[in-house]
Design an enzyme around this catalytic site. Structure first.
Site, short mmCIF file in Angstrom:
data_model
loop_
_atom_site.label_atom_id
_atom_site.label_comp_id
_atom_site.label_asym_id
_atom_site.label_seq_id
_atom_site.Cartn_x
_atom_site.Cartn_y
_atom_site.Cartn_z
CD GLU A 141 -2.91 0.90 2.42
OE1 GLU A 141 -2.74 0.01 3.28
OE2 GLU A 141 -3.72 1.83 2.52
NE ARG B 16 2.75 -7.91 10.38
CZ ARG B 16 2.20 -7.15 9.44
NH1 ARG B 16 1.27 -7.63 8.65
NH2 ARG B 16 2.59 -5.90 9.28
CE LYS C 183 2.90 0.03 5.25
NZ LYS C 183 2.13 0.04 4.03
P1 ATP Z 1 1.41 -1.94 8.23
O1 ATP Z 1 0.43 -2.87 8.86
O2 ATP Z 1 2.59 -1.65 9.04
O3 ATP Z 1 0.79 -0.69 7.64
P2 ATP Z 1 1.10 -3.51 5.96
O4 ATP Z 1 1.29 -4.93 6.17
O5 ATP Z 1 -0.31 -3.06 5.95
O6 ATP Z 1 1.97 -2.73 7.01
P3 ATP Z 1 1.40 -3.35 3.16
O7 ATP Z 1 1.96 -2.29 2.32
O8 ATP Z 1 -0.05 -3.66 3.04
O9 ATP Z 1 1.78 -2.98 4.64
O10 ATP Z 1 2.24 -4.69 3.00
C1 ATP Z 1 2.50 -5.33 1.79
C2 ATP Z 1 2.77 -6.78 2.05
O11 ATP Z 1 3.84 -6.95 2.96
C3 ATP Z 1 1.57 -7.47 2.65
O12 ATP Z 1 1.29 -8.62 1.88
C4 ATP Z 1 1.98 -7.82 4.04
O13 ATP Z 1 1.43 -9.05 4.42
C5 ATP Z 1 3.50 -7.90 3.95
N1 ATP Z 1 4.12 -7.54 5.24
C6 ATP Z 1 4.02 -6.39 5.91
N2 ATP Z 1 4.67 -6.45 7.07
C7 ATP Z 1 5.23 -7.67 7.15
C8 ATP Z 1 6.04 -8.36 8.12
N3 ATP Z 1 6.42 -7.77 9.25
N4 ATP Z 1 6.43 -9.61 7.85
C9 ATP Z 1 6.06 -10.22 6.70
N5 ATP Z 1 5.30 -9.65 5.76
C10 ATP Z 1 4.88 -8.39 5.97
MG MG Z 2 -1.75 -3.68 4.53
#
Ligand code: ATP
Ligand code: MG
Length: 555
Positions: free
Chosen positions: A34, A259, A269
């Site tokens: 995102e 994760r 984030k």
């Molecule tokens: P946040 O919750 O911090 O805003 P997010 O997961 O919503 O982060 P995205 O941009 O939606 O951020 O993430 C893109 C991809 O990265 C998603 O498929 C998510 O599952 C994966 N991802 C994000 N954080 C992690 C993590 N700590 N470990 C493994 N995969 C992750």
């Molecule tokens: Mg997300």
């Protein structure tokens, strides 16, 4: 890729067999960030899984901006995300997409669901909806659930045209109010939002919810495996419901993995943004941030980050990995690849009294003892040198083998010297150390074979360059600042950055580029700061110290 197969690959192997879901098909994954922030090391795990899986099966991996929420998204992040992924070494070729490109199709699928009696426009307020959907108790039915299809179609069109006030109406899927899975209790699939979108501007007043949009994006792109983190496990029935109830040929499969968490680090984030906005760090690329741009600026290499993820593996159980293991991976990589250099962080003068005043010698030293192909460089030597203040003690402690009056040490790659004393200022601070060199020890070995216990580093005062050195430590003082019930801001490490303004480094470092990594002998691994360093004002970041007490599996 070297790692052994993990459970996702075992599933895919089965599906590729004759009779399997993917028999004869190309494995096709996607990475869907995102664009509302910078990528961090957790995303690098997902990247490794998405791109790594495509690579392993000679398949494809799409990069798709999941930009279905106009509130927080921005083009600035799109470019940064691409740069970071490229830096890690993943290649999406020409398969770059925006979820917002599918808004028309998504709208069409929503209309399809309404026409099939599988979606309705609901006028409950968010509070009412929350209460009626219930938690564990039996949920109540929305009074709008059975409104005529025609009426929903009309209202949905009005929502789209912005003829309805924001927040007044939503489109909900009609699934199963009695489901034990909350996500299946008539979830909202479209809501109104009049904010301009970073790409579609004011075209849309309605935006699809993630759970509706994501499976459609996957299906339209022909994704075979939608790999995501564990928090989406409960959403999988909804994912499947969407792809099974709209007219798409491709029925992608969602598989979840754990994760990544790292000790003394936050990875959400929202929290990272808060650290910036509260002034604890200077930006997304602050070298203390777990963002990819922060790690890069700090001196991390893509190879170390990717190896870290490969070694950690992929499972279904959430875990928190030791930060020390990430550091270990970086040391392993840099020990092989970083050129050595000499830098004195706390300089004090060393005067070699029996060395001719006007003489200069040049020593040829190897750049990397681990890698002959790294070649050699020339280092100048003269009567007046800089050494580290810690390498001299007027009155030595027990087991101190470096410079003290009467003791011999080796100046790295140069000569053996014997300390003869020191000069002090009126406050008793040592301002210069005196020594005499053994003329027979050029290169560092004694002619009679006598043992020299310590080797210290030095730089020549004639050619040394001033440098600013930044030493980093972790941002948090507790192991798990990211836990939900912890206020991470209460555990900020106030000493996470130590700046040394007046270090002296060898002249060859004047040309250091920000992609170059160095081992400053006895001090750690460093790189030039990619923002603040220039030939006129060198700034080096310590990526990781040399200390190597951590061994994988030792904790
Ligand atoms: P946040 O919750 O911090 O805003 P997010 O997961 O919503 O982060 P995205 O941009 O939606 O951020 O993430 C893109 C991809 O990265 C998603 O498929 C998510 O599952 C994966 N991802 C994000 N954080 C992690 C993590 N700590 N470990 C493994 N995969 C992750
Ligand atoms: Mg997300």
């Amino acid at each position: 890729m070297a790692e052994s197969k993990h459970f996702i690959h075992e599933i895919i192997d089965e599906e590729l067999k004759e009779g399997g879901r993917c028999y004869g098909k190309t494995v096709h994954t996607r990475f869907p960030p995102e664009p509302n922030g910078y990528l961090h090391i957790g995303h690098a795990k997902a990247l490794e899984i998405d791109f790594g899986t495509a690579e392993l099966y000679n398949g494809l991996c799409n990069l798709r901006m999941d930009d279905t929420n106009p509130t927080k998204e921005d083009e600035e992040f799109v470019d940064a995300i691409k740069e970071d992924i490229r830096w890690l070494g993943h290649d999406w070729g020409d398969r770059f997409f925006y979820a917002s490109d599918y808004f028309d199709q998504m709208y069409g699928f929503a209309v399809e669901l309404i026409k099939k009696g599988l979606a309705y426009v609901c006028e409950l307020t968010p509070e009412q909806m929350k209460e009626m959907r219930g938690d564990t108790s039996t949920p109540a039915q929305s009074p709008y659930r059975d409104r005529p299809i025609e009426e929903s179609l009309e209202l949905f069109e009005k929502m789209k045209n912005g003829e309805i006030e924001d927040g007044k109406m939503t489109l909900r899927a009609k699934i199963d109010l009695a489901s034990g899975n909350f996500n299946m209790r008539d979830p909202v699939i479209y809501r109104m939002n009049r904010l301009p979108h970073h790409r579609t501007g004011n075209k849309w007043c309605i935006y699809p919810m993630y759970d509706f949009a994501h499976p459609i994006e996957d299906a339209l792109e022909g994704i075979t495996h939608s790999l995501c983190s564990l928090e989406f496990e409960n959403h999988r029935p909804l994912y499947d419901w969407v792809v099974n109830n709209i007219s798409v040929e491709c029925k992608p499969r969602q598989i979840e993995f754990a994760r990544l968490g790292i000790t003394r680090t936050v990875l959400s984030k929202r929290k990272l943004r808060n650290l910036i906005e509260s002034g604890y760090v200077t930006g997304w690329d602050d070298p203390r941030m777990p963002t990819l741009c922060g790690l890069r600026r700090r001196g991390y290499t893509p190879e170390a980050i990717r190896e870290f993820h490969r070694q950690n593996g992929v499972s279904k159980v959430n875990s928190v990995v030791e930060y020390a293991f990430l550091e270990y991976c970086l040391r392993e990589d840099l020990n092989k690849r970083a050129n050595r250099a000499m830098a004195v962080l706390h300089p004090v003068k060393l005067i070699i009294d029996n060395y001719p005043d006007d003489k200069t010698e040049v020593f040829t030293v190897e750049n990397n003892p681990e890698d002959e192909s790294a070649g050699t460089r020339e280092v100048s030597f003269s009567k007046n040198l800089w050494i580290d203040a810690e390498d001299f003690m007027e009155v030595p402690e027990k087991k101190y083998f470096r410079l003290f009056p009467g003791n011999e040490v080796r100046l790295k790659s140069a000569y053996v010297i014997k300390c003869t004393g020191c000069d002090k200022d009126e406050n008793g601070n040592v301002i210069a150390v005196h020594a005499e060199y053994d003329t027979e020890s050029r290169g560092g070995n004694t002619a009679d074979g006598r043992r020299i216990k310590a080797t210290i580093h030095w730089v020549d005062q004639n050619t040394a360059v001033d440098a600013e050195i930044r030493l980093y430590d972790q941002l948090f003082t507790i192991d798990e600042p990211d836990l939900a019930d912890v206020n991470y801001l209460d555990y900020i490490n106030k000493d996470s950055l130590i700046t040394i303004k007046d270090a002296k480094v060898e002249a060859s470092l004047k040309s250091a580029g920000s992609d170059d990594r160095y081992q400053f002998l006895r001090v750690g691994y460093f790189c030039a700061d990619n923002k603040d360093s220039s030939p006129e004002h060198l700034v080096f970041n310590r990526a990781v110290s040399l200390k190597d007490s951590y061994k994988p599996g030792s904790n």
